[in-house]
Scaffold this motif. Structure first.
Motif, PDB file in Angstrom:
ATOM      1  N   ASP A 155       0.832  -1.213   0.000  1.00 16.38           N
ATOM      2  CA  ASP A 155       0.000   0.000   0.000  1.00 16.38           C
ATOM      3  C   ASP A 155       0.865   1.261   0.000  1.00 16.38           C
ATOM      4  O   ASP A 155       0.536   2.254  -0.643  1.00 16.38           O
ATOM      5  CB  ASP A 155      -0.908   0.024   1.237  1.00 16.38           C
ATOM      6  N   GLU A 156       1.964   1.205   0.739  1.00 13.94           N
ATOM      7  CA  GLU A 156       2.845   2.377   0.803  1.00 13.94           C
ATOM      8  C   GLU A 156       3.567   2.595  -0.531  1.00 13.94           C
ATOM      9  O   GLU A 156       3.812   3.731  -0.940  1.00 13.94           O
ATOM     10  CB  GLU A 156       3.844   2.199   1.952  1.00 13.94           C
ATOM     11  N   ALA A 189      -2.370  -7.515   4.832  1.00 12.98           N
ATOM     12  CA  ALA A 189      -2.053  -6.353   5.664  1.00 12.98           C
ATOM     13  C   ALA A 189      -0.765  -6.600   6.444  1.00 12.98           C
ATOM     14  O   ALA A 189      -0.542  -7.692   6.972  1.00 12.98           O
ATOM     15  CB  ALA A 189      -3.206  -6.084   6.632  1.00 12.98           C
ATOM     16  N   GLY A 190       0.079  -5.612   6.482  1.00 14.61           N
ATOM     17  CA  GLY A 190       1.273  -5.672   7.337  1.00 14.61           C
ATOM     18  C   GLY A 190       2.436  -6.473   6.788  1.00 14.61           C
ATOM     19  O   GLY A 190       3.436  -6.645   7.477  1.00 14.61           O
ATOM     20  N   VAL A 191       2.323  -6.983   5.566  1.00 17.57           N
ATOM     21  CA  VAL A 191       3.429  -7.773   4.999  1.00 17.57           C
ATOM     22  C   VAL A 191       4.327  -6.860   4.165  1.00 17.57           C
ATOM     23  O   VAL A 191       3.886  -6.276   3.173  1.00 17.57           O
ATOM     24  CB  VAL A 191       2.904  -8.938   4.125  1.00 17.57           C
ATOM     25  N   HIS A 195       9.145  -9.576   2.218  1.00 15.82           N
ATOM     26  CA  HIS A 195       8.619 -10.897   2.541  1.00 15.82           C
ATOM     27  C   HIS A 195       7.765 -11.484   1.411  1.00 15.82           C
ATOM     28  O   HIS A 195       7.234 -12.586   1.560  1.00 15.82           O
ATOM     29  CB  HIS A 195       7.789 -10.835   3.829  1.00 15.82           C
ATOM     30  N   LEU A 196       7.597 -10.756   0.327  1.00 14.51           N
ATOM     31  CA  LEU A 196       6.809 -11.271  -0.795  1.00 14.51           C
ATOM     32  C   LEU A 196       7.664 -12.239  -1.616  1.00 14.51           C
ATOM     33  O   LEU A 196       8.888 -12.081  -1.688  1.00 14.51           O
ATOM     34  CB  LEU A 196       6.345 -10.124  -1.694  1.00 14.51           C
TER      35      LEU A 196
ATOM     36  N   VAL B  15      12.799   3.253  10.041  1.00 13.54           N
ATOM     37  CA  VAL B  15      12.400   2.846  11.398  1.00 13.54           C
ATOM     38  C   VAL B  15      11.991   1.367  11.468  1.00 13.54           C
ATOM     39  O   VAL B  15      11.948   0.798  12.552  1.00 13.54           O
ATOM     40  CB  VAL B  15      11.263   3.730  11.971  1.00 13.54           C
ATOM     41  N   ARG B  16      11.727   0.769  10.297  1.00 14.80           N
ATOM     42  CA  ARG B  16      11.414  -0.671  10.334  1.00 14.80           C
ATOM     43  C   ARG B  16      12.673  -1.521  10.432  1.00 14.80           C
ATOM     44  O   ARG B  16      12.601  -2.726  10.637  1.00 14.80           O
ATOM     45  CB  ARG B  16      10.610  -1.050   9.097  1.00 14.80           C
TER      46      ARG B  16
END
Lengths: 276, 228
Positions: A155-156, A189-191, A195-196, B15-16
């Motif tokens: 999304d980002e 969400a959150g991945v 990590h893909l 920051v991650r």
């Protein structure tokens, strides 16, 4: 595979073969009626849905020809006399390519033939030693790799590209997610991107390139890591973009789709081409 | 808007990386603790160098991470100044966040012995100079290992050089050293003024060179079609 699943897969495969919605409904309904009347399992009656869809598509194409396409429009990309040398080695020698709105061009060639170099020159990212590239319209570029940030969420990445295109955050996410869904991918969400899987990352890469409705799409082997279904979906997208009036240039080393593009630019050097 | 988006994503990227954040904090802390038994001035000067080193290294790596992606962003509607200014803003913000706990540490540890406002200013200038300096090294030396080693050479020189040597004035973090001297040794205003001028001049110069190199590297070499 039960019959319902088989029929659903058949519908997907027919769509991938560019059959219109009416034709897909008709073929699926006929197959369903046959299965109901015969009581046979679909796999025994018709074989795999992929094979049956390919046979139906081929039969329809032979009978009716391919559906009519809008005539190509104005010239969107024109590369003239492109020459590029690295040290003393000439990678590209006086290469020409003209792509109009509503056309697909494939750039093929052996490893090291300069396909990606040529695409980077067409994108304006590399300066040729000779020749000139003219662009008419907005450009979308899908690099072969390294086009995404590892620690950002999909999304980002959509928001980042969307902001460049003048889109607000929500619209960017909407467009990105819709593009992902069209490639059979629903970003979790959150991945984070790191990590893909390789194939999913390429889907992200491709979705980012197509955001903002570019007039010219330059795609550098964008399907690496795609499974078969997604690969076919990718070509569906290429054809849809073409039918929407975009000019598409695809670097590829897979020759199976070359009969369905408007032109093929082979960058294999003449001596190698003759020897092959 | 575009600069803010680039800055936001650069901060999210950074920051991650939790280990990176921990090391960003560990470096100035180690420098401070190692010299804590010495004079107050030495511990604060080493803290400032550690802070500057940490921020410039973060900026160098942010530059390296973005380098392969920037061409795509450039073609997606960003101008080159959106990209380097966004990244610079992100590194400044990150540096201030990293510096804040160290300011609190100095205030608790030596608050009664130093000019605290000037210590804050020295930290601010360490961060202000370090961010464009890291981006500058990233722009000049695209490979991260070479860039890291170059940064090590500069910081090592900064730490070991005789403060009386004229060469010290061309080192990037001289400004925060001068302001720190004003803060710790209670010298006259000339130290503060010299430090501020040097810091501002170095920041402007480093940013200008980054701008020039980015604009050259990311220029789009296409001829737009003339309308029919």
């Amino acid at each position: 595979m039960d019959n319902d699943r088989w029929l659903w897969t058949l519908g997907q495969e027919l769509a991938r073969h560019q059959l219109g919605p009416d034709a897909v409904r008709h073929v699926v309904a006929e197959a369903a009626a046959h299965l109901r009347d015969s009581g046979q399992p679909a796999l025994r009656a018709f074989g795999t849905p992929e094979g049956y869809a390919a046979a139906v598509a081929e039969s329809l194409a032979a009978r009716y020809g391919r559906p009519a396409r809008p005539a190509p429009g104005r010239v969107r990309l024109s590369a003239r006399g492109i020459t590029k040398r690295y040290r003393r080695r000439t990678i590209l020698r006086s290469v020409d390519l003209t792509v109009r709105a509503g056309e697909v061009a494939a750039v093929v060639g052996a490893n090291g033939a300069g396909k990606s170099t040529f695409l980077r020159i067409c994108a304006g990212l590399l300066t040729p030693d000779a020749g000139e590239v003219m662009l008419d319209g907005r450009l979308g570029y899908c690099p072969q790799d390294a086009g995404t940030y590892d620690f950002l969420l999909p999304d980002e990445q959509f928001v980042l590209i969307g902001a460049g295109r003048g889109l607000d955050r929500e619209r960017s996410k909407q467009i990105g997610r819709a593009g992902a869904a069209a490639l059979q991918w629903r970003p979790a969400a959150g991945v984070q991107t790191r990590h893909l899987s390789g194939g999913t990352r390429q889907k992200l890469n491709l979705v980012m390139a197509s955001m903002g409705e570019p007039d010219v799409l330059l795609l550098d082997e964008p399907y690496q890591g795609f499974d078969r279904g997604t690969y076919l979906d990718f070509w569906q997208h290429v054809w849809r973009w073409r039918d929407e009036g975009r000019a598409v240039v695809v670097v590829t080393h897979l020759l199976s789709q070359l009969d369905q593009v408007d032109q093929v630019l082979d960058l294999t050097p003449a001596s190698e081409g003759a020897a092959a | 808007m575009k600069i803010l988006t680039v800055a936001e994503m650069a901060i999210r990227e950074m920051v991650r990386r939790r280990a990176v954040l921990a090391l960003l904090l560990a470096l100035p802390l180690a420098f401070y603790l190692v010299r804590r038994g010495d004079q107050v001035g030495q511990s604060i000067r080493f803290l400032l160098i550690g802070l500057a080193w940490a921020v410039s290294t973060a900026a160098l790596f942010a530059s390296g991470t973005s380098r392969p992606i920037e061409p795509r962003l450039r073609l997606s509607g960003y101008a080159s100044h959106h990209l380097y200014l966004g990244r610079l803003a992100a590194m400044w913000l990150l540096g201030i966040v990293v510096a804040a706990p160290f300011f609190a540490l100095v205030a608790i540890d030596h608050g009664d012995q130093v000019r605290l406002g000037a210590v804050a200013l020295a930290m601010l200038f360490a961060v202000t100079v370090a961010a464009p300096f890291g981006l500058l090294i990233g722009a000049l030396v695209p490979r991260e290992l070479e860039g890291t080693l170059l940064l090590l050479v500069v910081v090592g020189l900064q730490m070991m050089i005789d403060p009386a040597d004229a060469l010290t004035k061309v080192t990037p973090f001289w400004s925060s050293r001068e302001i720190a001297t004003y803060a710790v040794d209670h010298t006259g205003d000339e130290y503060l003024t010299r430090g501020l001028v040097h810091g501002l001049a170095f920041t402007i110069l480093a940013t200008a060179v980054v701008a020039l190199l980015s604009t050259l590297r990311l220029r789009v070499r296409l001829r737009a079609a003339t309308s029919a």
